[in-house]
Scaffold this active site. Structure first.
Site, mmCIF file in Angstrom:
data_model
loop_
_atom_site.group_PDB
_atom_site.id
_atom_site.type_symbol
_atom_site.label_atom_id
_atom_site.label_comp_id
_atom_site.label_asym_id
_atom_site.label_seq_id
_atom_site.Cartn_x
_atom_site.Cartn_y
_atom_site.Cartn_z
ATOM 1 C CB CYS A 36 -0.866 0.011 1.358
ATOM 2 S SG CYS A 36 -1.926 1.534 1.519
ATOM 3 C CB CYS B 242 -4.961 4.729 -4.686
ATOM 4 S SG CYS B 242 -4.369 2.887 -4.667
HETATM 5 N N1 LIG Z 1 -6.564 -1.706 -2.198
HETATM 6 C C1 LIG Z 1 -5.112 -2.014 -2.531
HETATM 7 C C2 LIG Z 1 -4.007 -2.053 -1.334
HETATM 8 C C3 LIG Z 1 -4.035 -0.618 -0.961
HETATM 9 C C4 LIG Z 1 -3.589 0.233 -1.996
HETATM 10 C C5 LIG Z 1 -3.348 1.753 -1.328
HETATM 11 N N2 LIG Z 1 -4.474 2.598 -1.133
HETATM 12 C C6 LIG Z 1 -2.422 2.560 -1.782
HETATM 13 O O1 LIG Z 1 -2.146 3.775 -1.504
HETATM 14 O O2 LIG Z 1 -1.310 1.990 -2.724
HETATM 15 C C7 LIG Z 1 -5.148 -3.327 -3.031
HETATM 16 O O3 LIG Z 1 -5.755 -4.276 -2.513
HETATM 17 O O4 LIG Z 1 -4.286 -3.586 -4.218
#
Ligand SMILES: N[C@@H](CCC[C@H](N)C(=O)O)C(=O)O
Length: 237
Positions: A67, A191
């Protein structure tokens, strides 16, 4: 067990500090399902083989290998708690070793190296599928505000085990992004790995920096000689 709330350009997390203890995967998943109702995911702060380790779970109770905004938050937490004294932090994740530091814009980390983007069209949505620690589908659109991210994101998620990013070019060095996140199963305010994946695909002219406008704030993706870096704010809220 210390539990604190953080946001990173709107991506919302809980840090669960188990540096001096241990939880099984089932206990972690149960903790996440019980405590992350108003958060995007949980960062478990651990020590493994004497090194700091970030174990990330999406709010659906499933682990993700990485993440990006969570890693920036983890670095901020380690320094805020005084676990790391100098302004250079190294820790491990399921996507490999991460390094980073505090900057005037917040926290900057070196991201996992992207793999080769694969061009893909799903039900008239053409984009690029690539991995930046976790999988991302990047779709360029004329105006992200005209996209029903919940509806289209959900539809594409049913076909792809990936996060879904809708990206609009604002100018040659700035993009705007909206992300439907895997494991949140909804749009999030930012994200980090999606930001990095989108900037990587966008940066055809090999610029040193791409500015990314997410709903929750601005992130910077730096393309340096030794890798790609993600930079942005972290707040203890
Ligand atoms: N939801 C993503 C993991 C988390 C991603 C995050 N928000 C980031 O900042 O990279 C997944 O399950 O791939």
């Amino acid at each position: 067990m210390i539990v604190e709330k953080f946001t990173a350009t709107g991506n919302s997390f809980i840090v669960c500090d188990i540096l001096d203890s241990k939880l099984s995967d089932e206990e972690k998943s149960n903790f996440v399902l019980k405590n992350s109702k108003d958060r995007d995911g949980v960062i478990f702060a651990e020590k493994r083989d004497g090194q700091f380790f970030m174990d990330y779970f999406n709010k659906d109770g499933n682990r993700a290998s990485f993440c990006g905004n969570g890693a920036r938050t983890f670095l901020y937490y380690l320094m805020k708690k005084g676990y790391v004294k100098e302004n250079f932090v190294k820790f491990n994740t399921y996507a490999g070793e991460i390094t980073g530091k505090l900057t005037k814009n917040g926290v900057m980390i070196k991201m996992p190296a992207p793999n080769m983007p694969q061009k893909l069209t799903i039900d008239s949505f053409s984009g690029f599928l690539l991995n930046v620690g976790v999988p991302h589908f990047v779709i360029f659109v004329g105006n992200v505000e005209n996209i029903d991210v919940s509806k289209i994101g959900k539809h594409l998620r049913e076909k792809l085990n990936s996060n879904i990013n809708f990206v609009q070019e604002l100018d040659g060095k700035t993009i705007k992004i909206r992300t439907f996140e895997r494991g949140v199963e909804a749009e999030t305010l930012a994200c980090g790995s999606g930001t990095t994946a989108s900037a990587y695909v966008f940066n055809k002219n090999n610029l040193e920096k791409i500015e990314v406008k997410a709903r929750g704030g601005t992130l910077f993706v730096h393309f340096l000689n030794d890798g790609i870096y993600l930079e942005g704010g972290v707040e203890n809220v």
